[in-house]
Design an enzyme around this catalytic site. Structure first.
Site, PDB file in Angstrom:
ATOM      1  N   GLU A 292      42.855  23.673  34.679  1.00  9.48           N
ATOM      2  CA  GLU A 292      42.437  24.225  33.325  1.00  9.48           C
ATOM      3  C   GLU A 292      42.725  23.449  32.349  1.00  9.48           C
ATOM      4  O   GLU A 292      44.338  23.739  32.266  1.00  9.48           O
ATOM      5  CB  GLU A 292      43.340  25.382  33.675  1.00  9.48           C
ATOM      6  CG  GLU A 292      43.035  26.771  34.492  1.00  9.48           C
ATOM      7  CD  GLU A 292      43.926  27.966  34.528  1.00  9.48           C
ATOM      8  OE1 GLU A 292      44.895  28.364  33.554  1.00  9.48           O
ATOM      9  OE2 GLU A 292      43.811  28.941  36.123  1.00  9.48           O
TER      10      GLU A 292
ATOM     11  N   ASP B 201      51.023  27.752  40.979  1.00 11.31           N
ATOM     12  CA  ASP B 201      50.572  28.032  39.682  1.00 11.31           C
ATOM     13  C   ASP B 201      52.130  27.293  39.156  1.00 11.31           C
ATOM     14  O   ASP B 201      52.910  27.586  38.665  1.00 11.31           O
ATOM     15  CB  ASP B 201      51.349  29.894  39.529  1.00 11.31           C
ATOM     16  CG  ASP B 201      51.004  30.459  38.095  1.00 11.31           C
ATOM     17  OD1 ASP B 201      50.149  29.549  37.451  1.00 11.31           O
ATOM     18  OD2 ASP B 201      50.990  31.300  38.049  1.00 11.31           O
TER      19      ASP B 201
ATOM     20  N   ARG C 106      38.223  37.017  26.006  1.00  9.01           N
ATOM     21  CA  ARG C 106      37.926  37.134  27.575  1.00  9.01           C
ATOM     22  C   ARG C 106      37.198  37.917  27.794  1.00  9.01           C
ATOM     23  O   ARG C 106      37.155  38.635  28.547  1.00  9.01           O
ATOM     24  CB  ARG C 106      38.618  37.008  28.325  1.00  9.01           C
ATOM     25  CG  ARG C 106      40.011  37.291  28.879  1.00  9.01           C
ATOM     26  CD  ARG C 106      40.396  36.836  29.745  1.00  9.01           C
ATOM     27  NE  ARG C 106      41.984  37.509  30.827  1.00  9.01           N
ATOM     28  CZ  ARG C 106      42.263  37.556  31.649  1.00  9.01           C
ATOM     29  NH1 ARG C 106      41.995  37.131  32.561  1.00  9.01           N
ATOM     30  NH2 ARG C 106      42.897  38.558  31.962  1.00  9.01           N
TER      31      ARG C 106
ATOM     32  N   HIS D  87      40.549  28.241  31.706  1.00 17.17           N
ATOM     33  CA  HIS D  87      40.596  28.924  32.655  1.00 17.17           C
ATOM     34  C   HIS D  87      39.828  28.402  34.168  1.00 17.17           C
ATOM     35  O   HIS D  87      38.893  29.833  35.119  1.00 17.17           O
ATOM     36  CB  HIS D  87      41.425  30.289  32.548  1.00 17.17           C
ATOM     37  CG  HIS D  87      42.279  30.766  33.962  1.00 17.17           C
ATOM     38  ND1 HIS D  87      42.051  30.978  35.447  1.00 17.17           N
ATOM     39  CD2 HIS D  87      43.122  31.447  33.976  1.00 17.17           C
ATOM     40  CE1 HIS D  87      42.668  31.287  36.036  1.00 17.17           C
ATOM     41  NE2 HIS D  87      43.977  31.876  35.062  1.00 17.17           N
TER      42      HIS D  87
END
Length: 288
Positions: free
Chosen positions: A260, A201, A89, A153
Site C-alpha cells: 500500500e 502489519d 471507501r 490499500h
C-alpha cells in the site's frame, strides 16, 4: 454521465455492480462504490488483484482490490469511533469522464462528493492499458492547514503467501503495529521473518518507488511503482489474524499480500489552503 465508450460495459461480477473495461492489453473492473478497482487481468496473466469471496457488500466496505483510504489511514489522528480508513471507501463515486485512447487503452475519471466537515476535494484517474495507472488528487479548499493521511490499500493476489517475497525494502526502518516499536528490514520481506513470522502489519518509512512482489508458485512478478509517498504498508494478517476478520475466509490470508503506497505515520501530508497533493501507483506484471 450515461454514455460509455466502446469496450466499457456494466456488469455484475462476484455480486458487485461494476464497470468492465476491455482493452487490447488487459481487462479491469471498477466498482463506483468506493471508487474501487476490484480486478485487473493483463493479457497472459490471471487476475493480479484479490477479492475476498466472503466480502461485505455495499454500502459496507469491499474487502479486496484497491480500497481508497482517505482522508485518513487507519484512524490516525481520529477518535476511536471514526470509520476505519475514512469515508472514501464506503461512498459512491460519480463517474465524470471516460475516454478511449488511440492505442485502445481507457481512462476513467471519478470524483468523490464533498463531505461536510472535510474541506477537501478528491478526484481519481484510472488508466487501463498495458499497465494500471491510478492516481488520487486532493485539493484543500479550506482556510487552515489540514493534516492528510491516505493509502491505496492494494490486495495483490498470490498463489501462496508463504512462498512470496517483496524486494525494495532491505535496510528500511518500519513501524510494527503488533509491538508498537520500530525495526529495520533485513533482506527481502517474507512471512518467514524470524522476528515475527507468519504475519505482517508494517509501515516502511523513507521508501523508494519500485517494489517487486515475487510469486514463484504462480511464476510471475508483480511490479509496483509508487509516487507521492515515502511510505509503504505491507499487510497480511496470517492464520490467527484471519480468523478474527468477519469478511475473510479462514484460509484467505494465503492468497493475498497487501502492498500500500501511503502517506501515514511520519509521512503525513501537511496541506496548506489551496494546495494539492497526488498519490499514485503503477501496477504491471511479468514472468519469473
Amino acid at each position: 454521465m450515461s454514455a460509455l465508450p466502446e469496450g466499457v460495459t456494466r456488469e455484475v461480477w462476484q455480486g458487485l455492480d461494476v464497470l468492465r473495461v476491455d482493452t487490447p492489453f488487459s481487462i479491469a473492473r471498477l466498482s463506483l462504490h468506493g471508487g474501487q478497482v476490484v480486478s485487473l487481468e493483463p493479457d497472459g496473466f490471471d487476475d493480479l488483484l484479490w477479492l475476498s469471496p466472503t466480502t461485505a457488500m455495499p454500502p459496507k466496505a469491499i474487502r479486496g482490490g484497491v480500497p481508497v483510504c482517505w482522508p485518513y489511514f487507519g484512524r490516525q489522528g481520529q477518535p476511536d469511533d471514526a470509520p476505519q480508513h475514512g469515508h472514501a471507501r464506503i461512498s459512491r463515486w460519480p463517474l465524470t469522464d471516460v475516454r478511449r485512447e488511440g492505442d485502445g487503452s481507457v481512462v476513467l475519471k471519478l470524483a468523490l462528493p464533498v463531505r461536510d466537515g472535510v474541506p477537501l476535494e478528491l478526484q481519481m484517474s484510472v488508466h487501463v492499458g498495458r499497465e494500471l495507472r491510478q492516481s488520487i488528487d486532493t485539493l484543500h479548499r479550506g482556510d487552515a492547514p489540514y493534516r492528510l493521511t491516505q493509502a491505496l490499500h492494494t490486495y495483490f493476489r498470490v498463489a501462496d503467501a508463504t512462498r512470496v517475497q517483496v524486494t525494495g525494502l532491505d535496510g528500511l526502518r518500519y513501524a510494527d503495529k503488533y509491538d508498537g516499536d520500530t525495526h529495520v528490514q533485513s533482506g527481502a520481506w517474507s512471512l518467514h521473518d524470524p522476528r515475527d513470522p507468519g504475519r505482517s502489519d508494517r509501515i516502511y518509512a523513507g521508501t523508494g518507488h519500485r517494489f517487486d512482489l515475487l510469486d514463484p508458485v504462480a511464476s510471475r512478478r508483480i511490479r509496483l511503482d509508487t509516487f507521492g509517498s515515502r511510505s509503504l504498508v505491507v499487510w497480511n494478517p496470517g492464520e490467527a489474524g484471519a480468523r478474527d476478520i468477519a469478511d475473510l475466509p479462514d484460509d484467505g490470508w494465503r492468497n493475498f499480500v497487501c502492498l500500500e503506497p501511503a502517506n501515514a505515520w511520519e509521512d503525513a501530508i501537511e496541506l496548506e489552503p489551496g494546495q494539492r497533493h497526488r498519490l499514485s501507483h503503477v501496477i504491471s506484471a511479468g514472468s519469473l
